[in-house]
Design an enzyme around this catalytic site. Structure first.
Site, mmCIF file in Angstrom:
data_model
loop_
_atom_site.group_PDB
_atom_site.id
_atom_site.type_symbol
_atom_site.label_atom_id
_atom_site.label_comp_id
_atom_site.label_asym_id
_atom_site.label_seq_id
_atom_site.Cartn_x
_atom_site.Cartn_y
_atom_site.Cartn_z
ATOM 1 N N SER A 129 0.839 -1.220 0.000
ATOM 2 C CA SER A 129 0.000 0.000 0.000
ATOM 3 C C SER A 129 0.865 1.258 0.000
ATOM 4 C CB SER A 129 -0.967 0.000 1.186
ATOM 5 O OG SER A 129 -0.302 -0.264 2.396
ATOM 6 N N HIS B 116 -2.091 -8.901 2.090
ATOM 7 C CA HIS B 116 -1.778 -7.614 2.750
ATOM 8 C C HIS B 116 -2.927 -7.295 3.711
ATOM 9 C CE1 HIS B 116 0.087 -3.819 3.419
ATOM 10 N NE2 HIS B 116 -0.146 -3.197 2.287
ATOM 11 N N ASP C 250 -2.559 -8.226 11.739
ATOM 12 C CA ASP C 250 -3.908 -8.626 11.356
ATOM 13 C C ASP C 250 -4.475 -9.758 12.197
ATOM 14 O OD1 ASP C 250 -4.028 -6.744 9.242
ATOM 15 O OD2 ASP C 250 -2.750 -8.042 8.044
#
Ligand code: CMX
Length: 435
Positions: free
Chosen positions: A240, A270, A373
């Protein structure tokens, strides 16, 4: 001029000669060699990007402008009645490397409020999209739809000296950043709350207003501030950040650039991994008939089932990190304090106990430890945001802080258009001496 903009200009002027000197006097000094594995394997570890906004050490994790995560949270001015800092003060810090005073922070808070309103046409664009469109598609489209607002484009078309590029870039980035929480909350309520929207509250800061427009009570405002700061920046090589930088290097404005970066964040390797973690965990729990039936053995079996099916375990592994991600640890500490007995948190903790061993035994992943995450979804779930396909939008709001600060500096330092060189397979075979 605001204190932030004044300080930024001073910092830019101080920094420019350093970059110029390195380029002119030391341009031939080597900082990296490239192997065949790196050329084929996603340029892993090739040092060919420059940023001073954050640095990722494989063992220590991220530092923002030289500060670790706990140091950052400690140093920034806090929102009254809240345990976490103003995101606006953090923006000041990322841009200037100086910790703002409370007064300087509040000036940014007020500046953001003036720029906060989401144009109606953005809402119209999003309402025209089919409701089953993924929230990340809507988020990216919403950002792109605002490209007509770009001051950079206007000034460029009028004929602008390149030494001034940073100024309209800074203005564009601030205008866009100020609107992103409202854009995210609008998408959430459009998709999941029958389009029953909540008007912004001009008394609230950036993070607080996000929680308000989402319709989630305190301490979700603190969750938002923590989450956005943790996800803001991870140096420049991640997809990103790199995509945003790459697109901006053509002198595309920040709307085009961030929208492109967000499209990269939407991939399962991602940012989408935070959605994948929750969906993986829920599927596994459903299969066992409920959380009460979960054992370490069952977790181990589920992990092996995923690996044997040729799939990745979401939330584990990293391209740079070789230890547990401190962003994971920071969120885990939040959970230990605020939701220690929550069954889903206990399950996520059990996966943390089991997965690294399984991944080590599997023997492929260079880093068997959890990344950011693996821990973020459970907090959202606890506070009632259970629509997991929204989670990457949260990541995308946070990520904007770092990448927009970076592209402002890119223009300030006159970084060149990116254009690495490709080779053919035959050329690699020749280099390897097998042809
Ligand atoms: N589960 C299973 N296999 C994994 C794995 C995981 N969590 N992590 C790495 N591997 C595998 C890779 O797929 C690769 O396999 P092949 O040799 O068959 O291609 C091998 O291990 C070596 O990979 P690596 O060098 O350790 O990792 P990469 O730098 O190539 O990739 C990452 C890094 C994050 C994409 C990878 O670890 C992964 O896919 N993790 C799961 C998805 C995830 O959590 N992504 C979020 C990362 C953080 C973020 O950006 O938000």
């Amino acid at each position: 001029m605001t204190a932030l903009k004044e300080t930024l200009l001073k910092k830019i002027e101080e920094h420019r000669p350093r970059t110029t000197r390195l380029l002119k006097e030391f341009g031939d000094v080597k900082v990296s060699d490239v192997t065949i594995a790196q050329a084929i394997g996603g340029a892993r570890g090739v040092r060919c990007l420059v940023t001073d906004i954050s640095y990722l050490d494989p063992h220590e994790g991220i530092r923002f402008r030289g500060k670790t995560i706990p140091e950052t949270f400690e140093a920034m001015p806090k929102v009254p009645g809240s345990e976490y800092p103003f995101v606006e003060g953090f923006w000041y810090f990322l841009l200037t490397s100086e910790v703002p005073t409370e007064k300087q922070t509040l000036e940014v808070v007020e500046d953001f409020k003036k720029r906060r309103e989401l144009p109606k046409y953005v809402m119209d664009v999003l309402r025209a999209m089919p409701r089953d469109t993924h929230p990340m598609t809507m988020y990216s489209a919403g950002i792109l739809a605002m490209q007509r607002e770009s001051l950079f484009v206007k000034r460029y078309n009028e004929g602008m000296n390149k030494m001034e590029f940073w100024d309209p870039m800074y203005e564009d980035c601030t205008n866009l950043l100020a609107k992103l929480p409202s854009l995210g909350a609008f998408i959430y309520r459009l998709k999941f709350k029958d389009d029953k929207q909540i008007a912004p509250n001009m008394d609230l800061d950036w993070g607080g207003n996000f929680a308000h427009q989402m319709g989630v009570d305190h301490p979700y405002d603190d969750v938002a501030r923590m989450y956005f700061i943790l996800h803001s920046d991870h140096e420049s090589g991640n997809v990103s950040a790199h995509t945003t930088h790459l697109v901006a290097s053509t002198l595309s404005d920040c709307y085009y650039s961030l929208s492109a970066g967000i499209n990269g964040l939407a991939g399962p390797l991602h940012g989408l991994a935070n959605q994948e973690v929750l969906s993986w965990t829920m599927k596994f729990m459903d299969k066992l008939g409920g959380i009460e039936n979960v054992t370490k053995e069952a977790v181990k079996d589920a992990l092996w089932e995923t690996l044997n099916a040729g799939q990745v375990v979401p939330g584990y592994g990293h391209a740079v990190l070789r230890k547990t991600d401190p962003r994971y640890t920071s969120q885990r500490e939040f959970c230990l304090k605020n939701l220690p007995d929550y069954p889903l948190f206990k399950l996520i903790s059990m996966i943390y106990e089991v997965a690294p061993g399984v991944l080590q035994e599997h023997g492929k992943a260079k880093n068997p430890w959890p990344n950011v995450d693996a821990q973020s979804g459970v907090i959202q779930w606890y506070y009632g945001v259970t629509e997991w396909d929204f989670y990457t939008v949260l990541f995308g709001i946070g990520r904007a802080i770092g990448v927009l600060a970076n592209i402002t500096w890119d223009r300030a330092l006159g970084y060149a258009i990116e254009r690495p060189k490709s080779v053919t397979t035959a050329m690699l075979e020749e280099a390897a001496g097998i042809k």
